[in-house]
Write a protein that holds these residues in place. Structure first.
Motif, PDB file in Angstrom:
ATOM      1  N   VAL A  40       0.829  -1.204   0.000  1.00 35.25           N
ATOM      2  CA  VAL A  40       0.000   0.000   0.000  1.00 35.25           C
ATOM      3  C   VAL A  40       0.868   1.261   0.000  1.00 35.25           C
ATOM      4  O   VAL A  40       0.613   2.211  -0.758  1.00 35.25           O
ATOM      5  N   ASN A  41       1.904   1.278   0.821  1.00 36.77           N
ATOM      6  CA  ASN A  41       2.751   2.469   0.914  1.00 36.77           C
ATOM      7  C   ASN A  41       3.471   2.771  -0.393  1.00 36.77           C
ATOM      8  O   ASN A  41       3.739   3.934  -0.714  1.00 36.77           O
ATOM      9  N   HIS A  42       3.817   1.733  -1.143  1.00 33.09           N
ATOM     10  CA  HIS A  42       4.510   1.950  -2.406  1.00 33.09           C
ATOM     11  C   HIS A  42       3.586   2.507  -3.493  1.00 33.09           C
ATOM     12  O   HIS A  42       4.058   3.015  -4.498  1.00 33.09           O
ATOM     13  N   ASN A  43       2.286   2.417  -3.282  1.00 39.83           N
ATOM     14  CA  ASN A  43       1.338   2.971  -4.254  1.00 39.83           C
ATOM     15  C   ASN A  43       1.112   4.449  -3.939  1.00 39.83           C
ATOM     16  O   ASN A  43      -0.005   4.891  -3.657  1.00 39.83           O
ATOM     17  N   SER A  44       2.203   5.213  -4.010  1.00 37.11           N
ATOM     18  CA  SER A  44       2.195   6.594  -3.531  1.00 37.11           C
ATOM     19  C   SER A  44       1.431   7.540  -4.446  1.00 37.11           C
ATOM     20  O   SER A  44       1.154   8.679  -4.059  1.00 37.11           O
ATOM     21  N   GLN A  57       2.579   5.329   5.039  1.00 38.44           N
ATOM     22  CA  GLN A  57       3.260   5.801   3.831  1.00 38.44           C
ATOM     23  C   GLN A  57       4.779   5.908   4.028  1.00 38.44           C
ATOM     24  O   GLN A  57       5.454   6.680   3.355  1.00 38.44           O
ATOM     25  N   GLY A  58       5.304   5.146   4.993  1.00 33.10           N
ATOM     26  CA  GLY A  58       6.748   5.163   5.248  1.00 33.10           C
ATOM     27  C   GLY A  58       7.239   6.397   5.959  1.00 33.10           C
ATOM     28  O   GLY A  58       8.444   6.665   6.004  1.00 33.10           O
ATOM     29  N   THR A  59       6.330   7.186   6.545  1.00 31.28           N
ATOM     30  CA  THR A  59       6.727   8.467   7.142  1.00 31.28           C
ATOM     31  C   THR A  59       6.656   8.481   8.664  1.00 31.28           C
ATOM     32  O   THR A  59       6.988   9.498   9.275  1.00 31.28           O
ATOM     33  N   ALA A  62       8.501   4.757  12.832  1.00 33.82           N
ATOM     34  CA  ALA A  62       9.066   3.515  12.290  1.00 33.82           C
ATOM     35  C   ALA A  62       8.076   3.021  11.240  1.00 33.82           C
ATOM     36  O   ALA A  62       6.896   3.391  11.268  1.00 33.82           O
ATOM     37  N   SER A  63       8.546   2.189  10.319  1.00 40.02           N
ATOM     38  CA  SER A  63       7.677   1.770   9.223  1.00 40.02           C
ATOM     39  C   SER A  63       7.661   0.257   9.088  1.00 40.02           C
ATOM     40  O   SER A  63       8.433  -0.463   9.737  1.00 40.02           O
ATOM     41  N   ALA A  64       6.789  -0.209   8.206  1.00 37.22           N
ATOM     42  CA  ALA A  64       6.700  -1.647   7.939  1.00 37.22           C
ATOM     43  C   ALA A  64       7.991  -2.186   7.352  1.00 37.22           C
ATOM     44  O   ALA A  64       8.328  -3.358   7.533  1.00 37.22           O
ATOM     45  N   ALA A  65       8.730  -1.355   6.629  1.00 35.61           N
ATOM     46  CA  ALA A  65       9.993  -1.808   6.030  1.00 35.61           C
ATOM     47  C   ALA A  65      10.977  -2.246   7.110  1.00 35.61           C
ATOM     48  O   ALA A  65      11.603  -3.307   7.018  1.00 35.61           O
ATOM     49  N   GLU A  66      11.113  -1.424   8.164  1.00 38.13           N
ATOM     50  CA  GLU A  66      11.992  -1.808   9.266  1.00 38.13           C
ATOM     51  C   GLU A  66      11.496  -3.085   9.944  1.00 38.13           C
ATOM     52  O   GLU A  66      12.293  -3.956  10.298  1.00 38.13           O
TER      53      GLU A  66
END
Length: 400
Positions: A40-44, A57-59, A62-66
């Motif tokens: 979802v976050n990559h669908n910016s 949205q990675g902002t 901390a984010s799902a990527a970590e």
């Protein structure tokens, strides 16, 4: 030299039969949750939606990527830790094969998506990166200096997976402090270097994950020895702290911008002033603590640990209930995360080619687009898993 290493490792080898560690459903569920957030976050191009307001949205702090890096490290330490002393060569070979697969995928997908972009009218994602120097593009792609598309984290995984067996081995010979110490030094001295940053900053999360995964059974046994009322209090403190800081982070970085984008022109003055106060708080005090996202600051590491701990405690306690209520969808995303990670990049390119990005701020439409994207990812992955056994060459890739 190999014989010397074998003799050295024999000092730490327990001759009792290996007991296979049970699969922990909570880890699959968490990996699936993080995978959903990442897609979802990559669908910016379609923001805000009711989904990515909460995925961040990675902002966020901390984010799902970590979280995904942490859980990947945990799985490496948890799965391979008990075997590395008795089957050292096999474990190194398996992890290095995985690293090679990740490297091949990184290079191949970069070339595929970049070619797709250049040859398809209307797709303009990062066109400015093309300088016309084909040889330079090939060299930078094969050396992992340049990654194109939504799969840039695969290059970190390729490098980290190469070093992973050494970290697992250090844990097995009772020297985890050496692995952590080296990781911290790399993070301290090279984590803010732009050239080394993609690896030097993110590796600390992966390394700590491996060490935590190796000792996960001991950690859980220790937790069970704590007086139950006291353990419940500790759990509640961690979970409440995580919820409060998460909601505060969501308010600052995604909810307020969404309100301003969708309703900024019709809000009463006193509400607009309150929103402006929160924006000043974010810009003047919170953002300097976070530093550039790729630096993985101490601030971000703290919230990675806090939020992941709260999620793990909750998911571990209610894993069966979560699995049932999500009808196995989260664990399905978790068990097929590598395939989904590669697939979602292709679907995002296809989306850009067919419908592009939104031109207004329609939060309902954005939400529908995100639901359709997630449903498409699930459907294609399900078909792949359904017919994979009939395609031996594809099955041999092991894209799970």
């Amino acid at each position: 030299m190999l014989d010397s290493l074998k003799r050295y490792l024999q000092r730490y080898t327990d001759n009792t039969p290996l007991k296979k560690r049970q699969r922990i459903m909570a880890l699959d569920l968490l990996r699936g949750l993080f995978m959903v957030c990442i897609v979802v976050n990559h669908n910016s191009g379609w923001t805000p939606s009711f989904i990515n307001i909460f995925t961040g949205q990675g902002t966020l702090f901390a984010s799902a990527a970590e979280g995904f890096f942490i859980i990947s490290g945990i799985l490496v330490g948890y799965i391979y830790g008990p075997k590395v002393l008795k089957n050292t060569r096999d474990i190194f070979t398996k992890l290095w094969k995985r690293a090679l697969l990740l490297y091949i995928l990184t290079v191949s997908l970069s070339i595929l998506f970049y070619s797709w972009n250049l040859l398809t009218p209307g797709v303009e994602f990062r066109n400015e990166d093309w300088t016309g120097n084909f040889l330079g593009f090939i060299v930078s792609t094969f050396t992992l200096d340049f990654v194109y598309g939504w799969h840039d984290f695969l290059r970190q995984y390729a490098v980290f997976m190469f070093f992973a067996p050494f970290i697992v081995l250090l844990c097995a010979i009772k020297k985890p402090i050496v692995a952590v110490g080296i990781s911290v030094l790399i993070w301290l001295f090279f984590g803010t270097n732009p050239d080394a940053q993609p690896y030097a900053s993110w590796q600390i999360i992966f390394t700590l994950g491996i060490v935590a995964g190796y000792y996960l059974p001991q950690i859980e046994r220790f937790w069970q020895t704590i007086n139950k009322p006291r353990a419940n209090i500790y759990s509640k403190i961690v979970i409440i702290a995580a919820i409060v800081t998460y909601l505060f982070s969501v308010t600052l970085f995604t909810l307020i911008p969404a309100i301003q984008d969708t309703m900024g022109g019709i809000l009463p003055i006193y509400i607009a002033e309150k929103l402006a106060w929160f924006v000043d708080l974010r810009n003047l005090y919170v953002l300097p603590l976070m530093l550039p996202r790729d630096d993985i600051s101490l601030f971000r590491i703290f919230f990675c640990a806090l939020w992941f701990s709260a999620l793990y405690i909750s998911f571990r306690k209610y894993e069966d209930s979560i699995e049932n209520k999500t009808r196995g969808v989260l664990s399905f995303f978790g068990k097929n995360s590598l395939f989904i990670f590669c697939l979602h990049g292709a679907l995002l390119f296809l989306q850009d080619m067919l419908i592009g990005a939104q031109t207004g701020f329609n939060i309902l439409l954005n939400t529908v687009v995100h639901i359709v994207l997630l449903s498409s990812v699930f459907a294609v992955t399900w078909l792949y898993r359904r017919y994979q056994p009939r395609l031996p060459k594809i099955s041999a890739l092991g894209l799970k």
